[in-house]
Design an enzyme around this catalytic site. Structure first.
Site, short mmCIF file in Angstrom:
data_model
loop_
_atom_site.label_atom_id
_atom_site.label_comp_id
_atom_site.label_asym_id
_atom_site.label_seq_id
_atom_site.Cartn_x
_atom_site.Cartn_y
_atom_site.Cartn_z
N ASP A 57 -6.03 11.44 -1.79
CA ASP A 57 -5.76 10.78 -0.51
C ASP A 57 -6.73 11.28 0.55
O ASP A 57 -7.28 10.50 1.34
CB ASP A 57 -4.31 11.04 -0.09
CG ASP A 57 -4.00 10.50 1.29
OD1 ASP A 57 -3.99 9.26 1.47
OD2 ASP A 57 -3.77 11.32 2.21
N GLU A 129 -5.36 7.11 -6.17
CA GLU A 129 -5.70 8.30 -5.39
C GLU A 129 -5.82 9.53 -6.28
O GLU A 129 -6.71 10.37 -6.09
CB GLU A 129 -4.65 8.53 -4.30
CG GLU A 129 -4.70 7.49 -3.19
CD GLU A 129 -3.66 7.73 -2.12
OE1 GLU A 129 -3.89 7.32 -0.97
OE2 GLU A 129 -2.59 8.32 -2.43
#
Length: 239
Positions: A57, A129
């Site tokens: 992320d 992610e």
């Protein structure tokens, strides 16, 4: 009795590495990235790809910021912030994950497989992610930026649907990034005349501060006009 779909084989990731155009020096990192917590909990009680998702992320935000910065040298900070937010939200990341066919590779627990977890936006976005987190550990930031550039492709261009948002959405994304607050719309005038193209006048505010105003035939139209006015002021540096 519902039968769970078969678990993806862990031995063959050829299609995925071809789609990523990235080959891992440490394939175990990719396997961890593809292990949803529901699967890992059943196998060894661990948390699966959660830590890689956290790392991914962070590097994704930096990689997308880098791509947008290079692609749009004339954009101000606010415009770059809005575009980045639109590219890294859950639905956008899930769409990229589907292009890579991550759903065919993510390893899920029985309950998630029975409920079609390989098609859920949240699982796909988190898995993407996690894969980026694994690429970062395996090949560094340059590898992440290169991969992000390949999979997002033209999504970073100014005319793409991914970075184009209606004024209310765009302005809200900017206020969340800039003030950590949601804008408030207040109607300050209603002519009460049907078919009046300027029946409603609306102001958009952050707290007590008015950042834009607009008129329209409906409240919705007036709110859009107010958001557009606020965006124009922000772009000019007046906000």
């Amino acid at each position: 009795m519902n039968k769970a779909p078969p678990e993806p084989a862990t031995g063959d990731r050829t299609r995925l590495t071809v789609a990523l155009t990235y080959t891992f020096d440490d394939p175990a990192l990719l396997e961890t990235a593809l292990a949803h917590p529901s699967h890992a909990h059943e196998v060894d009680g661990s948390r699966g790809n959660e830590r890689l998702e956290f790392l991914g992320d962070a590097v994704l935000g930096l990689a997308v910021a880098h791509l947008l910065y290079d692609a749009h040298p004339d954009w101000p900070e606010g415009e770059l912030t809005r575009a980045r937010a639109s590219l890294v939200n859950k639905s956008a990341l899930a769409a990229v994950a589907r292009q890579l066919d991550l759903g065919a590779h993510v390893m899920l627990g029985r309950t998630e497989r029975l409920s079609g977890g390989e098609e859920k936006d949240s699982i796909l976005a988190n898995c993407f992610e996690a894969v980026l987190g694994a690429v970062y550990l395996d090949g560094g930031l340059g590898a992440v930026i290169a991969l992000t550039g390949r999979v997002f492709g033209e999504l970073v261009s100014e005319g793409s649907d991914a970075v184009r948002r209606d004024p209310k959405t765009a302005f809200q994304e900017w206020t969340h990034a800039e003030f950590h607050r949601t804008p408030r719309y207040q109607t300050i005038r209603d002519s009460e005349t049907e078919n009046d193209e300027e029946r409603f006048t609306v102001e958009v505010c952050i707290g007590d501060r008015v950042l834009g105003a607009g008129t329209g035939r409906s409240k919705r139209a007036a709110e859009l006009a107010a958001a557009e006015a606020a965006l124009a002021s922000e772009a000019d540096g007046d906000v």
